[in-house]
Design a protein around this motif. Structure first.
Motif, PDB file in Angstrom:
ATOM      1  N   MET A   1       0.847  -1.155   0.000  1.00 54.77           N
ATOM      2  CA  MET A   1       0.000   0.000   0.000  1.00 54.77           C
ATOM      3  C   MET A   1       0.901   1.229   0.000  1.00 54.77           C
ATOM      4  O   MET A   1       1.857   1.317   0.753  1.00 54.77           O
ATOM      5  CB  MET A   1      -0.885  -0.006   1.237  1.00 54.77           C
ATOM      6  CG  MET A   1      -1.633   1.273   1.342  1.00 54.77           C
ATOM      7  SD  MET A   1      -2.420   1.480   2.923  1.00 54.77           S
ATOM      8  CE  MET A   1      -3.928   0.646   2.710  1.00 54.77           C
ATOM      9  N   ARG A   2       0.497   2.145  -0.750  1.00 56.74           N
ATOM     10  CA  ARG A   2       1.285   3.360  -0.888  1.00 56.74           C
ATOM     11  C   ARG A   2       0.697   4.468  -0.011  1.00 56.74           C
ATOM     12  O   ARG A   2      -0.502   4.704  -0.008  1.00 56.74           O
ATOM     13  CB  ARG A   2       1.262   3.781  -2.342  1.00 56.74           C
ATOM     14  CG  ARG A   2       2.191   4.899  -2.612  1.00 56.74           C
ATOM     15  CD  ARG A   2       2.377   5.038  -4.094  1.00 56.74           C
ATOM     16  NE  ARG A   2       3.368   6.072  -4.291  1.00 56.74           N
ATOM     17  CZ  ARG A   2       3.415   6.833  -5.335  1.00 56.74           C
ATOM     18  NH1 ARG A   2       2.568   6.664  -6.305  1.00 56.74           N
ATOM     19  NH2 ARG A   2       4.338   7.744  -5.446  1.00 56.74           N
ATOM     20  N   VAL A   3       1.549   5.154   0.775  1.00 55.47           N
ATOM     21  CA  VAL A   3       1.127   6.237   1.651  1.00 55.47           C
ATOM     22  C   VAL A   3       1.113   7.524   0.833  1.00 55.47           C
ATOM     23  O   VAL A   3       2.110   7.857   0.190  1.00 55.47           O
ATOM     24  CB  VAL A   3       2.096   6.374   2.840  1.00 55.47           C
ATOM     25  CG1 VAL A   3       1.690   7.532   3.720  1.00 55.47           C
ATOM     26  CG2 VAL A   3       2.155   5.077   3.620  1.00 55.47           C
ATOM     27  N   PRO A   4      -0.021   8.238   0.856  1.00 54.20           N
ATOM     28  CA  PRO A   4      -0.073   9.473   0.075  1.00 54.20           C
ATOM     29  C   PRO A   4       0.831  10.547   0.711  1.00 54.20           C
ATOM     30  O   PRO A   4       0.879  10.694   1.918  1.00 54.20           O
ATOM     31  CB  PRO A   4      -1.534   9.896   0.128  1.00 54.20           C
ATOM     32  CG  PRO A   4      -2.093   9.199   1.309  1.00 54.20           C
ATOM     33  CD  PRO A   4      -1.287   7.963   1.498  1.00 54.20           C
ATOM     34  N   MET A   5       1.531  11.245  -0.076  1.00 51.43           N
ATOM     35  CA  MET A   5       2.429  12.294   0.370  1.00 51.43           C
ATOM     36  C   MET A   5       1.966  13.616  -0.200  1.00 51.43           C
ATOM     37  O   MET A   5       1.681  13.699  -1.391  1.00 51.43           O
ATOM     38  CB  MET A   5       3.858  12.024  -0.100  1.00 51.43           C
ATOM     39  CG  MET A   5       4.444  10.725   0.400  1.00 51.43           C
ATOM     40  SD  MET A   5       5.068  10.846   2.053  1.00 51.43           S
ATOM     41  CE  MET A   5       6.477  11.874   1.813  1.00 51.43           C
ATOM     42  N   ARG A   6       1.904  14.640   0.674  1.00 55.15           N
ATOM     43  CA  ARG A   6       1.578  15.974   0.196  1.00 55.15           C
ATOM     44  C   ARG A   6       2.875  16.689  -0.125  1.00 55.15           C
ATOM     45  O   ARG A   6       3.852  16.556   0.606  1.00 55.15           O
ATOM     46  CB  ARG A   6       0.837  16.766   1.262  1.00 55.15           C
ATOM     47  CG  ARG A   6      -0.576  16.291   1.466  1.00 55.15           C
ATOM     48  CD  ARG A   6      -1.307  17.215   2.393  1.00 55.15           C
ATOM     49  NE  ARG A   6      -0.757  17.036   3.760  1.00 55.15           N
ATOM     50  CZ  ARG A   6      -0.992  17.841   4.760  1.00 55.15           C
ATOM     51  NH1 ARG A   6      -1.731  18.900   4.593  1.00 55.15           N
ATOM     52  NH2 ARG A   6      -0.480  17.609   5.932  1.00 55.15           N
ATOM     53  N   PRO A   7       2.863  17.446  -1.146  1.00 53.27           N
ATOM     54  CA  PRO A   7       4.087  18.199  -1.442  1.00 53.27           C
ATOM     55  C   PRO A   7       4.280  19.288  -0.388  1.00 53.27           C
ATOM     56  O   PRO A   7       3.339  19.958   0.015  1.00 53.27           O
ATOM     57  CB  PRO A   7       3.828  18.803  -2.822  1.00 53.27           C
ATOM     58  CG  PRO A   7       2.355  18.792  -2.977  1.00 53.27           C
ATOM     59  CD  PRO A   7       1.831  17.654  -2.158  1.00 53.27           C
TER      60      PRO A   7
END
Length: 138
Positions: free
Chosen positions: A1-7
């Motif tokens: 599962m990929r963790v969403p990253m905010r710029p």
């Protein structure tokens, strides 16, 4: 599962949440302290006048203010007490606290000395020698 990253934007950002918490705690502390100091002045007393007085020391010792109103009643921390209760409270203080304690007597100018004398005797029995009277400057 990929963790969403905010710029993230470049630069330093401060988290002020703890600062806001501390400011609110300080506000509550100062409100409570102000209320407690005003409690000592609830009883209306006409202080006697004095031609000489001492300046307040820079460091304030532990202080207890005893108010004696015109109707010859003793008040401690906003509560009416008897001379016996006052002596019991003074004797219940720890020995180390008694020697550094300062007693301030806010007595109405019209009260007779026979009302002040038991307070002074109670202080002497408790070993408290730092007793002062609140007065007005002429």
């Amino acid at each position: 599962m990929r963790v969403p990253m905010r710029p993230r934007q470049p630069g330093i950002r401060f988290n002020i949440t703890p600062l806001i918490d501390i400011v609110f705690l300080l506000i509550v502390f100062f409100l409570a302290a102000t209320h407690l100091t005003q409690n000592e002045k609830l009883e209306a007393v006409e202080l006697p006048e004095a031609s000489q007085n001492e300046n307040e020391p820079d460091e304030a010792p532990r202080r207890m203010i005893i108010t004696i109103t015109q109707d010859e009643k003793l008040h401690l921390r906003g509560n009416e007490i008897s001379p016996e209760e006052l002596e019991a409270q003074l004797l219940s203080l720890e020995e180390s606290k008694r020697h550094e304690m300062e007693i301030r007597i806010r007595g109405d100018r019209r009260i007779p000395y026979r009302i002040v004398e038991p307070v002074l005797i109670s202080c002497a029995r408790a070993g408290i020698s730092n007793v002062k009277f609140l007065v007005l400057n002429e």
